[in-house]
Design a protein around this motif. Sequence first.
Motif, short mmCIF file in Angstrom:
data_model
loop_
_atom_site.label_atom_id
_atom_site.label_comp_id
_atom_site.label_asym_id
_atom_site.label_seq_id
_atom_site.Cartn_x
_atom_site.Cartn_y
_atom_site.Cartn_z
N PHE A 113 -3.35 30.02 1.05
CA PHE A 113 -4.73 28.80 1.01
C PHE A 113 -4.38 28.74 -0.42
N TYR A 114 -4.10 29.58 -1.15
CA TYR A 114 -3.75 29.80 -2.65
C TYR A 114 -3.47 29.11 -3.84
N LEU A 115 -1.97 28.32 -2.71
CA LEU A 115 -0.96 27.65 -3.38
C LEU A 115 -1.79 25.96 -3.67
N PRO A 116 -2.13 25.64 -3.30
CA PRO A 116 -3.03 23.94 -4.17
C PRO A 116 -3.99 24.44 -5.07
N LEU A 117 -4.58 25.61 -5.62
CA LEU A 117 -5.47 26.07 -6.91
C LEU A 117 -4.17 26.64 -8.04
N VAL A 118 -2.95 27.29 -7.60
CA VAL A 118 -1.89 27.11 -8.48
C VAL A 118 -1.45 25.76 -8.69
N ALA A 119 -1.13 25.40 -7.85
CA ALA A 119 -0.56 23.69 -8.17
C ALA A 119 -1.15 23.18 -9.18
N VAL A 120 -2.96 23.08 -8.84
CA VAL A 120 -3.52 22.60 -9.63
C VAL A 120 -3.78 22.93 -11.25
N ALA A 121 -3.83 24.51 -10.70
CA ALA A 121 -4.00 24.93 -12.27
C ALA A 121 -2.80 25.19 -13.58
N ALA A 122 -1.78 25.34 -12.05
CA ALA A 122 -0.04 24.48 -12.99
C ALA A 122 0.10 23.15 -13.49
N SER A 123 -0.13 22.34 -12.98
CA SER A 123 -0.38 21.23 -13.51
C SER A 123 -0.95 21.00 -14.30
N ALA A 124 -2.78 21.14 -14.60
CA ALA A 124 -2.69 21.10 -16.23
C ALA A 124 -2.51 22.10 -16.89
N LEU A 125 -1.91 22.85 -16.67
CA LEU A 125 -1.32 23.57 -17.74
C LEU A 125 -0.07 22.89 -18.42
N TRP A 126 0.85 22.27 -17.67
CA TRP A 126 1.66 21.10 -17.78
C TRP A 126 0.99 19.96 -19.06
N SER A 127 0.26 19.66 -18.29
CA SER A 127 -0.63 18.80 -19.34
C SER A 127 -1.17 18.91 -20.06
N VAL A 128 -1.42 20.37 -20.23
CA VAL A 128 -1.96 20.28 -22.12
C VAL A 128 -0.62 20.28 -22.98
N ALA A 129 0.20 21.30 -21.98
CA ALA A 129 1.66 21.54 -22.98
C ALA A 129 1.71 20.87 -22.86
N LEU A 130 2.14 20.02 -22.42
CA LEU A 130 3.26 18.65 -23.02
C LEU A 130 2.44 17.79 -24.26
N ALA A 131 0.98 17.89 -24.09
CA ALA A 131 0.31 17.16 -24.63
C ALA A 131 0.25 17.63 -25.91
N ALA A 132 0.49 19.24 -26.41
CA ALA A 132 -0.11 20.21 -27.69
C ALA A 132 1.55 19.04 -28.33
N LEU A 133 2.66 19.63 -27.29
CA LEU A 133 4.03 19.77 -27.75
C LEU A 133 4.61 18.14 -28.67
N ALA A 134 4.01 17.28 -27.67
CA ALA A 134 3.74 15.34 -28.51
C ALA A 134 3.30 15.55 -29.59
N GLY A 135 1.76 16.48 -29.62
CA GLY A 135 1.06 16.27 -30.60
C GLY A 135 1.68 15.90 -32.23
N TRP A 136 2.06 17.12 -31.21
CA TRP A 136 3.50 18.33 -32.72
C TRP A 136 3.53 17.51 -33.50
N LEU A 137 5.43 17.07 -32.58
CA LEU A 137 6.42 16.59 -33.09
C LEU A 137 5.99 14.81 -33.69
N VAL A 138 4.64 13.93 -32.95
CA VAL A 138 3.75 12.91 -34.26
C VAL A 138 3.82 13.41 -34.86
N SER A 139 2.75 14.86 -35.17
CA SER A 139 2.59 14.40 -36.80
C SER A 139 3.50 14.99 -37.55
N VAL A 140 5.14 15.88 -37.38
CA VAL A 140 5.87 16.20 -37.68
C VAL A 140 6.90 15.52 -38.66
N PHE A 141 7.62 14.88 -37.23
CA PHE A 141 8.39 13.35 -38.06
C PHE A 141 7.34 11.91 -37.47
N GLY A 142 6.04 11.70 -38.19
CA GLY A 142 5.70 11.34 -38.09
C GLY A 142 6.10 9.50 -37.38
#
Length: 142
Positions: A113-142
């Motif tokens: 029963f915990y797997l859907p909760l883990v999947a939602v948490a992992a999805s949120a972490l993935w989205s935020v980490a990807l956005a942070a990395l992309a924001g950093w790359l855009v700010s560095v490379f213009g």
Amino acid sequence: MAKSGGAARPGVRDRPGMVLAAIAAAVAGFTAVVVLLLSDSAATVVLFVALAPVAVLASAGFGAFMIMLGDSGPRSPVSWAAIGAAVFGPFLGTLALQVTAVVVAGDLAGRTFYLPLVAVAASALWSVALAALAGWLVSVFG
């Protein structure tokens, strides 16, 4: 009679932490009720049916919001690639995580029963980490 001057009354937008806490509490309460009332297999199915579409739609909205990374007019191919990854990556990553979690839940013996909760948490972490990395790359490379 309207007030003149002074600070505006704080609204929900001023307290995102409280909104996230309320959402987390609602999900926790829903999960507790489902797990207590249903068998493990039924609880897993109900949680996947309830949470997976929400996670996929939220990640698609989050990705659409990331289009704003291109507002400054990126000049390098790295910036364009980062914006593309930030726009499409959350949705595709969340979709892959949810499908993987369903497959793992089907193969696992014991409590799942915990797997859907883990999947939602992992999805949120993935989205935020990807956005942070992309924001950093855009700010560095213009």
